[in-house]
Design an enzyme around this catalytic site. Sequence first.
Site, PDB file in Angstrom:
ATOM      1  N   GLU B  59       0.819  -1.219   0.000  1.00 54.09           N
ATOM      2  CA  GLU B  59       0.000   0.000   0.000  1.00 54.09           C
ATOM      3  C   GLU B  59       0.841   1.252   0.000  1.00 54.09           C
ATOM      4  O   GLU B  59       0.529   2.241  -0.673  1.00 54.09           O
ATOM      5  CB  GLU B  59      -0.946   0.021   1.204  1.00 54.09           C
ATOM      6  CG  GLU B  59      -2.165  -0.874   1.051  1.00 54.09           C
ATOM      7  CD  GLU B  59      -1.818  -2.337   1.144  1.00 54.09           C
ATOM      8  OE1 GLU B  59      -0.708  -2.678   1.587  1.00 54.09           O
ATOM      9  OE2 GLU B  59      -2.657  -3.166   0.760  1.00 54.09           O
ATOM     10  N   HIS B 128     -11.428  -4.202   9.145  1.00 46.76           N
ATOM     11  CA  HIS B 128     -11.973  -4.116   7.783  1.00 46.76           C
ATOM     12  C   HIS B 128     -13.302  -3.362   7.761  1.00 46.76           C
ATOM     13  O   HIS B 128     -14.127  -3.595   6.869  1.00 46.76           O
ATOM     14  CB  HIS B 128     -12.200  -5.511   7.196  1.00 46.76           C
ATOM     15  CG  HIS B 128     -10.962  -6.264   6.846  1.00 46.76           C
ATOM     16  ND1 HIS B 128     -10.102  -6.763   7.788  1.00 46.76           N
ATOM     17  CD2 HIS B 128     -10.429  -6.595   5.643  1.00 46.76           C
ATOM     18  CE1 HIS B 128      -9.102  -7.394   7.186  1.00 46.76           C
ATOM     19  NE2 HIS B 128      -9.268  -7.301   5.896  1.00 46.76           N
TER      20      HIS B 128
HETATM   21  C1  LIG Z   1      -1.965  -4.563   4.097  1.00 40.95           C
HETATM   22  C2  LIG Z   1      -3.005  -5.406   3.447  1.00 40.95           C
HETATM   23  N1  LIG Z   1      -3.239  -5.265   2.136  1.00 40.95           N
HETATM   24  C3  LIG Z   1      -4.174  -6.010   1.506  1.00 40.95           C
HETATM   25  C4  LIG Z   1      -4.923  -6.920   2.205  1.00 40.95           C
HETATM   26  C5  LIG Z   1      -5.998  -7.752   1.506  1.00 40.95           C
HETATM   27  N2  LIG Z   1      -5.565  -9.154   1.453  1.00 40.95           N
HETATM   28  C6  LIG Z   1      -5.983 -10.073   2.336  1.00 40.95           C
HETATM   29  S1  LIG Z   1      -5.266 -11.568   2.093  1.00 40.95           S
HETATM   30  C7  LIG Z   1      -4.407 -10.993   0.753  1.00 40.95           C
HETATM   31  C8  LIG Z   1      -3.488 -11.903   0.004  1.00 40.95           C
HETATM   32  C9  LIG Z   1      -2.364 -12.328   0.883  1.00 40.95           C
HETATM   33  O1  LIG Z   1      -1.534 -13.177   0.148  1.00 40.95           O
HETATM   34  P1  LIG Z   1      -0.462 -14.026   0.939  1.00 40.95           P
HETATM   35  O2  LIG Z   1       0.304 -13.125   1.851  1.00 40.95           O
HETATM   36  O3  LIG Z   1       0.322 -14.805  -0.054  1.00 40.95           O
HETATM   37  O4  LIG Z   1      -1.298 -14.992   1.878  1.00 40.95           O
HETATM   38  P2  LIG Z   1      -2.317 -16.103   1.364  1.00 40.95           P
HETATM   39  O5  LIG Z   1      -3.634 -15.456   1.226  1.00 40.95           O
HETATM   40  O6  LIG Z   1      -1.786 -16.627   0.068  1.00 40.95           O
HETATM   41  O7  LIG Z   1      -2.308 -17.148   2.442  1.00 40.95           O
HETATM   42  C10 LIG Z   1      -4.667  -9.652   0.531  1.00 40.95           C
HETATM   43  C11 LIG Z   1      -4.060  -8.830  -0.546  1.00 40.95           C
HETATM   44  C12 LIG Z   1      -4.673  -7.034   3.592  1.00 40.95           C
HETATM   45  N3  LIG Z   1      -5.383  -7.892   4.357  1.00 40.95           N
HETATM   46  N4  LIG Z   1      -3.716  -6.279   4.180  1.00 40.95           N
END
Ligand SMILES: Cc1ncc(C[n+]2csc(CCOP(=O)(O)OP(=O)(O)O)c2C)c(N)n1
Lengths: 323, 323, 334, 334
Positions: B59, B128
């Site tokens: 972000e 959220h």
């Molecule tokens: C700072 C932030 N940006 C965006 C999000 C929205 N978001 C939730 S899970 C996710 C993907 C996360 O990917 P990863 O770290 O690979 O974990 P996975 O979901 O694959 O277990 C995103 C972008 C968030 N929760 N926090």
Amino acid sequence: MVTMTYAEAGRTALAEEMQRDPTVWALGEDLGRGGVFGQYAGLPEQFGPVRISDAPISEAAIMGVAVGAAITGTRPVVEMRFADFALCAVDELVNQAAKARYMFGGQSKVPIVVREPMGIWRSSAAQHSQSLESWYTHIPGLVVICPSSPVDNYGLMKSAIRCDDPVVYMEHKNLWALEGEVDNNDPLPIGRARIVRKGDDMTVVSWSATVHEAVTAAETLSADGVSVELLDLRTLWPWDKDRVFESVRKTGRLIVAHESVQAGGFGAEIAATVSEALFGALKAPVKRLGAPRVPIAYAPPLEDTVRVTAAGIAEAARAMVTE
Amino acid sequence: MVTMTYAEAGRTALAEEMQRDPTVWALGEDLGRGGVFGQYAGLPEQFGPVRISDAPISEAAIMGVAVGAAITGTRPVVEMRFADFALCAVDELVNQAAKARYMFGGQSKVPIVVREPMGIWRSSAAQHSQSLESWYTHIPGLVVICPSSPVDNYGLMKSAIRCDDPVVYMEHKNLWALEGEVDNNDPLPIGRARIVRKGDDMTVVSWSATVHEAVTAAETLSADGVSVELLDLRTLWPWDKDRVFESVRKTGRLIVAHESVQAGGFGAEIAATVSEALFGALKAPVKRLGAPRVPIAYAPPLEDTVRVTAAGIAEAARAMVTE
Amino acid sequence: MSATPTPRNLDLDRLLDHHKLMWRIRAFEEAALQANTEKLVLGAIHPSIGQEAIAAGVVTNLRVDDILSSTHRGHGHTLAKGADAKAMMRELLGREGGTSHGKGGSMHIADFSVGMLGANGVVAANIHITAGAAHAIKMKGEDRIACSIFGDGAINRGPFLEGLNWAKVFELPALFVCEDNGFASTTRTASMTAGPGPAARAEALGIPALEVDGNDVIALDEATRDAAAAVRAGGGPRFIVAKTYRLTGHTAADPAAYRPAEEVAAAWRNDPIARLAQTLADAGIKGEALAGHERDARTEMEAVYDDAKAAPWPPLERAFADVQDVGDPRVDAY
Amino acid sequence: MSATPTPRNLDLDRLLDHHKLMWRIRAFEEAALQANTEKLVLGAIHPSIGQEAIAAGVVTNLRVDDILSSTHRGHGHTLAKGADAKAMMRELLGREGGTSHGKGGSMHIADFSVGMLGANGVVAANIHITAGAAHAIKMKGEDRIACSIFGDGAINRGPFLEGLNWAKVFELPALFVCEDNGFASTTRTASMTAGPGPAARAEALGIPALEVDGNDVIALDEATRDAAAAVRAGGGPRFIVAKTYRLTGHTAADPAAYRPAEEVAAAWRNDPIARLAQTLADAGIKGEALAGHERDARTEMEAVYDDAKAAPWPPLERAFADVQDVGDPRVDAY
Ligand SMILES: Cc1ncc(C[n+]2csc(CCOP(=O)(O)OP(=O)(O)O)c2C)c(N)n1
Ligand SMILES: Cc1ncc(C[n+]2csc(CCOP(=O)(O)OP(=O)(O)O)c2C)c(N)n1
Ligand SMILES: [Mg+2]
Ligand SMILES: [Mg+2]
């Protein structure tokens, strides 16, 4: 009864609390050399590098590490250096520190003190001069303290450190050298305003450095026969509604003066609350005096044009009593 | 005259502005698949991956890159996904985007639109669900827009994209599916409130999703013979003082209703301003209805206890007229 | 940097426990998905189906007094740390008796009583929190460690740099585990991640890193055992990358249409539970015994789900509780 | 990763220009320090005395339409990019006619007319801004590059990871230069920086990195020429670490008591200007010519300082100008 500066008062309180409670420690950039404003001078020698800890330039980590260390049984004092840099660690403060206790259903508290030196300070320009105290009052879970004097910085720092909630503790950079008498060794109650002077014609509520402008204004005004009751709010959340209401009930007039931007500032909260609660008791509309909605400029004359001054407060007060 | 959802309205406006101006582009996580709420659906196919750009989970970089790209001749539309995540990019928005033009003496403007989907949305819990619009009203340099309907989301999105200032554009997550008629193709003026319904007994000012609660409340109230003039502020900074003053001068009563936390909320700014400016014209104290100062809980019943509802607005209104 | 898990002498009892645990995690999440379908869970659910080997292989190497922090995808980690499935399911349904009285839900699942300091709704935020926990542990001279599990998407956020740098600068007892499932929501992380990847980034921060097959519970178990031992011995932080695949959508609501069916089918053929079952069968364990684990897990989690469904909502006062002591909203919330 | 600057055939004219420029930078900052002593500059001044070779060696490889962003210690970079010394000094004194009409001061020195998009008061913030500028450049298909200069303290902040990752993921025309002067304010950066350092971190993000003697303007010039050419040719981002030393305190107000006198004395013996002068003398340039550069620079900057002292304050309306168009405080500031 000793005389000390505002900076010494905060330092002394921190040192005493660190002696009292071995779980209290401080972390921030350059603390090992006493901190950029000398607010930690002598403490590295007294407590060593583990309890007065240096940090990388990583505000987000400093804040986030403090959260983790707080829920693991220590009481970190977080040094943000300038309130402006705390904007690099807002997720850690607002989404983590302020919400952890609630999100986890009370499984843990987050006892951290976040020191955020605030305010206009000799040509520091837009990124080193902000006063964003109102932001934190809007965040559930946070306590907000803005001391204006050595004695308050001493007593409120102690209370902040003993408090189990995350406390945003905003010292004003322009007050570091201010001297004053510190006449007690006890913590001061959080949420209690200080009656700086008694008066009958109007109430002035202020906090932080602007309190000193209000004192000067009140003196000028009393010479003109306007008797001002001046309250130093000291704590913005929780704020001392009782004392403010009591005073306004008596005077029927209220001016709220603060250095920060007026639009969306905490003065609005006070004005809105008083205007609603004491509608019938008001002889004049509640007046706010805050900065115009412009960033802080570098050139001294431009910087000065946005200040809330004693003269400005006095002028508004005169206008109000002669309405 | 077409019917579209709130999400479609924002998407259509963005698509039209991108066709109109080749320097407009959007960046954010998952945009290549249409965005997490589908607010970019179809745009990747229409404009390609360069102008509808994916982003790493960064972000701070998304916001900071937008600032750099804006002062280098493009007009980025920044997708923050949830307003809560924008807290990871506050330095970039507040210290950089909002201040660059001023700090650099007008050498550059920073035309970015920062989309921050806000608000309570089906058990999303404390990280959220936040509504922090009041924070941005307090920051010089920023424009703040909170549309409540498809037609406004369409017209205000266009204006936001054409605006040379950094605009914090907060769509409400609970309104994505809301349908409505979009009867114009032009940008709507920023800073103009919408008169949702005319009335004489009291004025209700609201914005974002809470406007719909206020509509329901106004209907109930008119059945009870209380005639409400309802204003949808739409833009929080600058806000339409003229229309609000005009209405309150007529009705003598004002309720400000918003979903965000009441303490330090933007309702305080409106209440304080009106209470001062229209002191004599008020028949009753200005009343604010906002959330209690608690984080948003996950369990639906707990989530519901902090909502500002139609029933709550109607009750406050009745109490006010019968005062 | 890649671990070679063979040859190895199998500890069958331990592997059987892993098999049980992995089935309990899967059954728990299948029940959670069911709850989502039945609209008894309104918030987002992020299943870890296909990633259970990481919960089993990593977390069972932590002691109950060790600290764990996790992500939005944390059910498995939390169960593996020893949290009560009943209390967890009640939390997912937002009911009284939930681990957090229904105030946090799935994305904030936590059980401090077993050292699980919380899933986090903000990607990478738990890295700082874990560094801080490890900082406190070292400061207090305690004999325990802190572990942070995060996804491959988290390595592009600032806290990855700031938190790992911090942990190494202060030589903290911290174990970092990256669940590399190839996706961040709908995005292939490879497309938004520059350079050689998580392990190289950790090593550039001075932290020894190891890449492990995240669907091979035995390899994970060994790698974590060694890494945790090194951390426990005061060797400073360690980093493990576990390569895996998310068999479901990002959330219960995500059909994951952005992935070719063959890719998902191939991933299913690499299901960590099936792989472990095969290893156990090859080692002479009866299919009946293994089937029993699945059956028991499903029976347990059906009961857990029924209990949660029958549980009452939290009393409304809870909305105002546990906010803060000074300025308590139960005294004045406005 | 270390550059070997010899053998090389010297371009004497270019080196003489470097020598002039380095003296102009030093003389400018000595005047600024004077202004600070005379209380004509109230805000913080961060001198780059001892680091002038980086401004000369790096920035002169940028074209005027290339973009540069800098840090709090940005006077030298800004002069090297071609900004007018008079306007800069007026800015430092907060006067009318300053590059930003006296509204930004030293920490925000900028001159967009020569592609200098600003010093920044927030450590590492300029990394994102530069990535963004490079992103816009690539998107518009322009033939220019963006360069970001930041300190060794900046590599521990999130933007270092996020901004460099971004630049590499999108293969942007970005040149990153780390001024490694060993300190972050009063802190030795080595004490708060884990791992092998800036270059290794950049390479772990897929960005080719080079370490150069930051007090050797010839080595910097060559290294930057090559790196900038590669970036210009569409080769994606490059990274340069310039090892140097801050000869003054962190700010004009900092006595830098935390450094042993011998260390500083040794550093003075490595003064980049003296080193270049020696090289030029060895190449047969007359001492008189070199002394002339110093004299001319001092004369210029004394005049620049006198001009700034004589300049008027900005008109007060400027406090309300250039905030925003919509919601302009000149219409309503409250
Ligand atoms: C700072 C932030 N940006 C965006 C999000 C929205 N978001 C939730 S899970 C996710 C993907 C996360 O990917 P990863 O770290 O690979 O974990 P996975 O979901 O694959 O277990 C995103 C972008 C968030 N929760 N926090
Ligand atoms: C985010 C942030 N944190 C802290 C500061 C205070 N600060 C100003 S300069 C500085 C040291 C920077 O060190 P380095 O990046 O090495 O640059 P140098 O001063 O050595 O040129 C610090 C900590 C800041 N400006 N921004
Ligand atoms: Mg992933
Ligand atoms: Mg440095």
